[in-house]
Design a protein around this motif. Structure first.
Motif, mmCIF file in Angstrom:
data_model
loop_
_atom_site.group_PDB
_atom_site.id
_atom_site.type_symbol
_atom_site.label_atom_id
_atom_site.label_comp_id
_atom_site.label_asym_id
_atom_site.label_seq_id
_atom_site.Cartn_x
_atom_site.Cartn_y
_atom_site.Cartn_z
ATOM 1 N N GLY A 756 2.480 4.345 1.178
ATOM 2 C CA GLY A 756 3.612 3.478 0.883
ATOM 3 C C GLY A 756 4.411 3.979 -0.302
ATOM 4 O O GLY A 756 3.905 4.734 -1.131
ATOM 5 N N GLU A 775 1.388 0.790 3.989
ATOM 6 C CA GLU A 775 1.728 -0.312 3.098
ATOM 7 C C GLU A 775 3.236 -0.510 3.052
ATOM 8 O O GLU A 775 3.751 -1.181 2.169
ATOM 9 C CB GLU A 775 1.191 -0.023 1.690
ATOM 10 C CG GLU A 775 -0.320 0.066 1.664
ATOM 11 C CD GLU A 775 -0.851 0.465 0.304
ATOM 12 O OE1 GLU A 775 -0.049 0.611 -0.629
ATOM 13 O OE2 GLU A 775 -2.067 0.644 0.184
ATOM 14 N N SER A 782 8.575 -6.480 1.249
ATOM 15 C CA SER A 782 7.351 -6.089 0.538
ATOM 16 C C SER A 782 7.427 -6.467 -0.925
ATOM 17 O O SER A 782 8.478 -6.478 -1.517
ATOM 18 C CB SER A 782 7.132 -4.579 0.667
ATOM 19 O OG SER A 782 8.164 -3.877 0.034
ATOM 20 N N LEU A 798 0.337 -2.859 -3.390
ATOM 21 C CA LEU A 798 -0.300 -3.597 -2.316
ATOM 22 C C LEU A 798 0.774 -4.441 -1.655
ATOM 23 O O LEU A 798 1.494 -5.183 -2.319
ATOM 24 C CB LEU A 798 -1.411 -4.489 -2.879
ATOM 25 C CG LEU A 798 -2.485 -3.722 -3.672
ATOM 26 C CD1 LEU A 798 -3.424 -4.701 -4.334
ATOM 27 C CD2 LEU A 798 -3.252 -2.794 -2.759
ATOM 28 N N ARG A 799 0.914 -4.359 -0.354
ATOM 29 C CA ARG A 799 2.056 -4.972 0.346
ATOM 30 C C ARG A 799 1.669 -6.327 0.934
ATOM 31 O O ARG A 799 0.787 -6.424 1.768
ATOM 32 C CB ARG A 799 2.514 -4.039 1.466
ATOM 33 C CG ARG A 799 2.895 -2.651 0.969
ATOM 34 C CD ARG A 799 4.226 -2.699 0.267
ATOM 35 N NE ARG A 799 4.554 -1.420 -0.314
ATOM 36 C CZ ARG A 799 5.691 -1.151 -0.884
ATOM 37 N NH1 ARG A 799 6.601 -2.070 -0.979
ATOM 38 N NH2 ARG A 799 5.928 0.029 -1.402
ATOM 39 N N ASP A 802 1.972 -7.037 5.028
ATOM 40 C CA ASP A 802 1.015 -6.388 5.898
ATOM 41 C C ASP A 802 -0.159 -7.341 6.115
ATOM 42 O O ASP A 802 -0.866 -7.698 5.186
ATOM 43 C CB ASP A 802 0.536 -5.093 5.242
ATOM 44 C CG ASP A 802 -0.372 -4.302 6.167
ATOM 45 O OD1 ASP A 802 -0.614 -4.780 7.283
ATOM 46 O OD2 ASP A 802 -0.811 -3.214 5.757
ATOM 47 N N SER A 805 -3.442 -6.620 4.737
ATOM 48 C CA SER A 805 -3.553 -6.565 3.278
ATOM 49 C C SER A 805 -3.519 -7.941 2.630
ATOM 50 O O SER A 805 -3.308 -8.058 1.436
ATOM 51 C CB SER A 805 -2.428 -5.699 2.693
ATOM 52 O OG SER A 805 -2.523 -4.392 3.179
#
Length: 854
Positions: A756, A775, A782, A798-799, A802, A805
């Motif tokens: 990402g 990501e 995001s 960290l997305r 997703d 996630s």
């Protein structure tokens, strides 16, 4: 002078006391089960104590002899490691620096006819100024103008009455006539509180309590937060605007980040301690055998609120800062060591390479170097605008010149990774394609190249060139031989540490200098051909001595060093084995063997039938790991040469390595790759040229698999890697599978997947082969979540959108609240709940339950 005289009077008894007191600091903890990068198995404290006792006299005799001791006195220091010997040397320096204060305290303690035996032993072995201050507190006269001195002046006799009560509580507490003398009562309470605060047992008990229960509370310092155009906060310390955690739970990077925020007046720090429990701790420590009385209750409360609360929390915070600084410095030193000990490039089949330092308006600075680092040609290529066609032709000419020096094969090209790298690489590929030339491009860090180019050494070597024109020379040479080149550059300029501006300059410089000396000593240098810069890093050699050695070259043997004015026997002992003389009068001068063991080495070579010039004379390479086969030889030699068997085995090892693998940088070259199940370079390639900007990469379909990356920096939470873009990517430790973080080395190449790219250009990567998800599934929605204290280049990404996630989002928020191991347990629990249908809204409830149960 007084310190030196004090140390000269040290006896065997002193070494025994110090070894008993200090041994516990050098016993490594056992490795966590299933953790490959943990410390070695615990060593018995008795063995460590004996090693400390043997090593201390050597360090006392010559503090600069640590590298010599670590390599040639292994029989003395075993089982201590080189790092532990350095720490032991630091202990001894601290001990020496406190000798004056120690003598003053012992003078008071010994007046009490043996009543202070335990305190005397603590003083005799302590290396902590705060501990000595606590022990000295009861004897320290009140400072001029202090509250106690004013009370003594206004109420003569009250101080002696309070001291009498302290020493005879049970006999006087019921004496009404005596209690009436304690007037005014509030002043008596203050004096009694001072006496309580001066008790060593009270401070010890309170510090133990505060270490376990004191909480750090951090708030925003006030004022309006800065806003971006989208209304989001841009403060680097936003994660700490309403933050609380026990001090013992704070990560090292958090401590440094909080201190930085407080220093910049963006954060306010306070400490939360249960006052009632703290006063109970005081009572238990100072009044456990006394009846509780209102006078003492008032004095306890006064001592805690007026004196001890601030003293304990300040000392606890200073300790946390000191620990965090030490860890930061250690990470910097480990990275520097990895960079300096990177194996030299294997281009013996190619006699030259082309080094390029990219730029725009100033052009691309070019240098053709031989494989020995000598400069064959320097040039600058302008390629912007109308100069592009001419620049391409000029670059093609340089490639052909390098090809002629190389002979057949692919042309090695070293390209600095920085501003203008993408454009320089495109021009390079076009020139190579038009000229039908095969090239192999190796990206290298530009950090420190410009610093070297303005040094006296650089201007002496290239008197007619501008600093900008010769920076490319440093890039090429650091690729050929990292140690020889990087040692010329101040370590601070190499970009290897994360928090170098948050630690003491003096401590950092001292540690980095020592790390450089250790690396040069480990590899060794050729006495007759090395540069002055690297010769100065040989143990015990000063700049003045190095200048005299340079003027005396060439030297025919190591023993010729004794003819250099000012170089005495002790300096010779410390430095001789770390310099080599090749093709000299004595063949052993080119080996790792110390001159003091030459007679033993000659006997061993004859006995074992080994030849220094023939590696095939050693039949089985595994012999080194089967020392038992040499024990009979070592036993015989020990009796003949009056040394220990372990010393003989050390000489055998030095002979073995000198014959089979004299350069330690080559010995473990394949070991790192063997330990990495994931991250293999097989099937990996450089990032495609059409994706060589962060913007284009963000718009592309991710993850981008099997990209070659180079480790630039290793920190506690992962590693920053160079993937060929202007920004480094973060390889977080959670994205490494079962590969231990400790196995990564600065300068090491590995395969990664680019997962990402954030809106601000932060790149997230994972080891190739793990098949981690993207990501960047929805870049517009995001949200970047960066664990507190990790702000800056290459933060963790960290997305939120997703689905895979969801649990990572909550884990990221808690990263700064918990130890890593706890965060992993909680993350696993959250993921299980998510898989069984728990919604994101329900997660906080389950999370609280999980934290409480853990």
């Amino acid at each position: 002078m007084r310190c030196s005289l004090f140390l000269l009077n040290m006896t065997t008894t002193t070494w025994a006391k110090l070894s008993r007191a200090w041994a516990k600091d050098f016993v490594p903890p056992p490795a966590p089960q299933g953790k490959a990068d943990g410390p070695p198995a615990a060593v018995g404290i008795d063995a460590v104590q004996r090693a400390v006792r043997r090593t201390l006299p050597l360090l006392h005799e010559d503090p600069s002899s640590v590298p010599f001791i670590c390599r040639y006195r292994t029989d003395v220091i075993e089982p201590l490691s080189a790092k532990e010997v350095h720490r032991l040397s630091e202990h001894l320096k601290k001990y020496e620096s406190l000798s004056s204060m120690r003598g003053k305290i012992l003078e008071h303690l010994r007046r009490d006819d043996g009543k202070n035996g335990s305190a005397i032993e603590r003083v005799e072995t302590s290396i902590s100024k705060s501990e000595l201050d606590d022990i000295y507190a009861p004897f320290k006269p009140p400072s001029k103008g202090s509250l106690e001195s004013r009370i003594e002046k206004e109420h003569p006799g009250l101080v002696s009455d309070v001291e009498e009560l302290w020493n005879n509580f049970e006999g006087l507490i019921d004496d009404s006539d005596f209690l009436r003398r304690l007037k005014p009562a509030d002043k008596a309470v203050i004096l009694l509180a001072n006496r309580i605060a001066a008790e060593v047992s009270v401070m010890d008990a309170l510090m133990d309590y505060c270490e376990q229960h004191c909480r750090a509370k951090v708030k925003r310092a006030g004022g309006e937060k800065q806003k971006t155009s989208r209304g989001k906060s841009t403060s680097s310390f936003e994660a700490y605007h309403d933050y609380s955690n026990r001090v013992i739970r704070l990560q090292d990077h958090q401590v440094l980040a909080i201190r930085r925020g407080v220093d910049q007046k963006q954060l306010r720090l306070s400490f939360d301690v249960d006052d009632a429990r703290a006063e109970r701790v005081i009572r238990q420590a100072a009044f456990s055998n006394k009846r509780d009385h209102k006078l003492y209750r008032d004095a306890r409360n006064n001592a805690w609120t007026r004196l001890l609360r601030k003293r304990c929390t300040a000392r606890l915070w200073r300790g946390a800062i000191k620990k965090a600084e030490a860890r930061s410095v250690q990470v910097f030193c480990d990275n520097l060591r990895s960079a300096l000990l990177s194996p030299p490039a294997m281009i013996d089949e190619c006699k030259a390479l082309l080094a390029l330092d990219p730029g725009f308006r100033a052009g691309i600075k070019c240098a053709i170097l031989t494989n020995e680092g000598k400069v064959a040609s320097l040039d600058t290529i302008k390629f912007m605008g109308n100069d592009r066609v001419e620049g391409k032709k000029k670059l093609m000419t340089l490639l052909r010149e390098t090809k002629e020096l190389c002979g057949s094969g692919t042309i090695p090209v070293v390209l600095g990774n920085g501003h203008g790298t993408r454009e320089a690489r495109q021009l390079l590929e076009e020139a190579a394609s038009d000229g039908h030339l095969g090239i192999h491009v190796q990206l290298t860090s530009e950090a420190g190249a410009s610093v070297w180019s303005v040094t006296d050494g650089a201007s002496t070597e290239f008197p007619n060139e501008t600093p900008a024109a010769i920076a490319s020379v440093s890039l090429g040479r650091r690729f050929l031989n990292p140690l020889n080149e990087l040692v010329k550059i101040p370590p601070r300029s190499l970009g290897l540490g994360m928090y170098q501006h948050d630690v003491s300059d003096n401590i950092l410089d001292e540690k980095l200098t020592q790390a450089s000396i250790d690396c040069v000593a480990e590899v060794g240098v050729d006495l007759n051909s090395c540069s002055a810069a690297i010769l100065e890093k040989i143990p015990s050699l000063t700049a003045k001595l190095c200048s005299k050695i340079m003027h005396a070259r060439p030297l025919g043997s190591r023993n010729d060093l004794l003819n250099v004015p000012g170089l005495g026997p002790k300096t010779f002992q410390n430095c001789a084995a770390f310099v080599r003389v090749t093709n000299g009068k004595e063949p052993l001068d080119a080996t790792l063997v110390h001159p003091e063991s030459y007679d033993l080495a000659r006997w061993l070579l004859k006995k074992l039938r080994w030849k220094l010039s023939d590696a095939t004379s050693i039949a089985d390479e595994s012999d080194l790991h089967q020392r038992e086969e040499w024990k009979s030889t070592a036993k015989t030699a020990a009796g003949m040469f009056e040394v220990s068997e372990d010393r003989v085995l050390t000489v055998i090892e030095h002979l073995y390595y000198s014959i089979t693998s004299p350069d330690p940088r080559r010995r473990n070259e394949s070991k790192t790759e063997d330990t990495m199940a994931k991250g293999s370079l097989m099937g990996c390639s450089s990032i495609p040229s059409h994706l060589s900007t962060v913007e284009k990469l963000r718009e592309s379909e991710l993850p981008l698999r099997n990209i070659v990356a180079t480790v630039r920096n290793v920190v506690d939470f992962g590693a920053f890697v160079d993937v060929g873009l202007e920004n480094d990517g973060l390889l977080h430790r959670t994205k490494m599978g079962d590969t231990p973080l400790g196995s990564l080395l600065v300068g090491q190449d590995l395969g990664v997947d680019i997962l990402g790219v954030s809106a601000v250009g932060k790149i997230s990567v994972g080891l190739s082969g793990l098949d981690l998800p993207s990501e960047n599934s929805n870049p517009r929605e995001s949200q970047i979540l960066t664990p507190a204290g990790h702000e800056g280049r290459g933060g963790v990404e960290l997305r939120k959108p997703d689905v895979h996630s969801k649990f990572l989002q909550v884990w990221a928020d808690l990263f700064h609240l918990l130890r890593y191991e706890q965060a992993v347990v909680i993350a696993q629990r959250i993921w299980q709940l998510h898989r069984f249908g728990t919604t994101l809204i329900q997660l906080p409830t389950y999370l609280k339950m999980t934290i409480h149960s853990s």
